[in-house]
Structures are given as structure tokens and as C-alpha cells.
Write a protein that holds these residues in place. Structure first.
Motif, PDB file in Angstrom:
ATOM      1  N   ASN A  33       0.809  -1.221   0.000  1.00  0.00           N
ATOM      2  CA  ASN A  33       0.000   0.000   0.000  1.00  0.00           C
ATOM      3  C   ASN A  33       0.842   1.271   0.000  1.00  0.00           C
ATOM      4  OD1 ASN A  33      -2.382  -1.591   0.153  1.00  0.00           O
ATOM      5  ND2 ASN A  33      -2.095  -1.752   2.344  1.00  0.00           N
ATOM      6  N   VAL A  34       1.814   1.330  -0.892  1.00  0.00           N
ATOM      7  CA  VAL A  34       2.678   2.510  -0.989  1.00  0.00           C
ATOM      8  C   VAL A  34       1.906   3.614  -1.713  1.00  0.00           C
ATOM      9  CG1 VAL A  34       4.849   3.423  -1.869  1.00  0.00           C
ATOM     10  CG2 VAL A  34       4.729   1.043  -1.080  1.00  0.00           C
ATOM     11  N   SER A  35       1.926   4.814  -1.126  1.00  0.00           N
ATOM     12  CA  SER A  35       1.270   5.948  -1.764  1.00  0.00           C
ATOM     13  C   SER A  35       2.062   7.215  -1.507  1.00  0.00           C
ATOM     14  CB  SER A  35      -0.174   6.107  -1.280  1.00  0.00           C
ATOM     15  OG  SER A  35      -0.202   6.393   0.100  1.00  0.00           O
ATOM     16  N   VAL A  36       1.800   8.208  -2.340  1.00  0.00           N
ATOM     17  CA  VAL A  36       2.423   9.522  -2.204  1.00  0.00           C
ATOM     18  C   VAL A  36       1.340  10.460  -1.669  1.00  0.00           C
ATOM     19  CG1 VAL A  36       3.534  11.429  -3.410  1.00  0.00           C
ATOM     20  CG2 VAL A  36       3.953   9.073  -4.144  1.00  0.00           C
ATOM     21  N   PRO A  37       1.510  10.977  -0.455  1.00  0.00           N
ATOM     22  CA  PRO A  37       0.473  11.855   0.099  1.00  0.00           C
ATOM     23  C   PRO A  37       0.434  13.188  -0.643  1.00  0.00           C
ATOM     24  CG  PRO A  37       2.373  11.822   1.542  1.00  0.00           C
ATOM     25  CD  PRO A  37       2.632  10.813   0.455  1.00  0.00           C
ATOM     26  N   THR A  38      -0.702  13.824  -0.616  1.00  0.00           N
ATOM     27  CA  THR A  38      -0.857  15.117  -1.274  1.00  0.00           C
ATOM     28  C   THR A  38      -0.635  16.220  -0.246  1.00  0.00           C
ATOM     29  OG1 THR A  38      -3.231  14.967  -0.879  1.00  0.00           O
ATOM     30  CG2 THR A  38      -2.432  14.250  -3.034  1.00  0.00           C
ATOM     31  N   LEU A  39       0.615  16.363   0.172  1.00  0.00           N
ATOM     32  CA  LEU A  39       0.964  17.353   1.181  1.00  0.00           C
ATOM     33  C   LEU A  39       1.404  18.674   0.577  1.00  0.00           C
ATOM     34  CD1 LEU A  39       2.966  15.023   3.581  1.00  0.00           C
ATOM     35  CD2 LEU A  39       0.629  15.828   3.850  1.00  0.00           C
ATOM     36  N   GLY A  40       1.786  18.682  -0.682  1.00  0.00           N
ATOM     37  CA  GLY A  40       2.179  19.895  -1.352  1.00  0.00           C
ATOM     38  C   GLY A  40       3.601  20.354  -1.059  1.00  0.00           C
ATOM     39  N   GLY A  41       4.385  19.564  -0.369  1.00  0.00           N
ATOM     40  CA  GLY A  41       5.762  19.939  -0.067  1.00  0.00           C
ATOM     41  C   GLY A  41       6.707  19.610  -1.195  1.00  0.00           C
TER      42      GLY A  41
END
Length: 75
Positions: A33-41
């Protein structure tokens, strides 16, 4: 798609992450379950599950992608 952000396809980056987790936690450790969070950094962040037997932990891997001149990482 994960609630945390966009799913990450298996590639060299996720393979390296899985290798590092097996090295640290043992050969039976799996990364799921690898994902890239939408943190905007600007830094690369991956959120993933580390599975060891019946135990599942949600972990974060953060890679510094940009080092500014005033950053403590330059000192």
C-alpha cells in the motif's frame, strides 16, 4: 487509490524501500500500500504499510529533494 494520495507503481524507488525494510526488519518483512500523500511539499514522501507476519504498521519515508542554502542540512 489510497486515501493518503496517489498510489505508487512498483519501480526502482519502491523496490529500494522494500529492500531497506527487509534489511532492517528481516527477510519476511513486506511493503504494501505505498502511496504519495498530497501534502504539497517539495520533499518526496511515501506512506506505506510494513507487514511482518500478522503485524501491520503504517510508516512514512521522507526523502529530502531540495536543500536550500539556509537549510540546517547544509551545515
Amino acid at each position: 487509490m489510497s486515501q493518503a494520495g496517489a498510489d505508487v507503481e512498483p519501480d526502482a524507488e519502491t523496490a529500494a524501500l522494500a529492500f531497506a525494510m527487509r534489511r532492517r526488519f528481516g527477510e519476511s518483512a513486506r511493503v504494501e500500500n505505498v502511496s504519495v500523500p498530497t501534502l504539497g511539499g517539495v520533499n518526496r514522501t511515501l506512506i506505506f504499510d510494513l507487514v511482518e507476519g500478522a503485524t501491520r504498521r503504517r510508516l512514512v519515508s521522507r526523502q529530502v529533494a531540495v536543500v536550500e542554502g539556509r537549510s540546517p542540512l547544509n551545515q
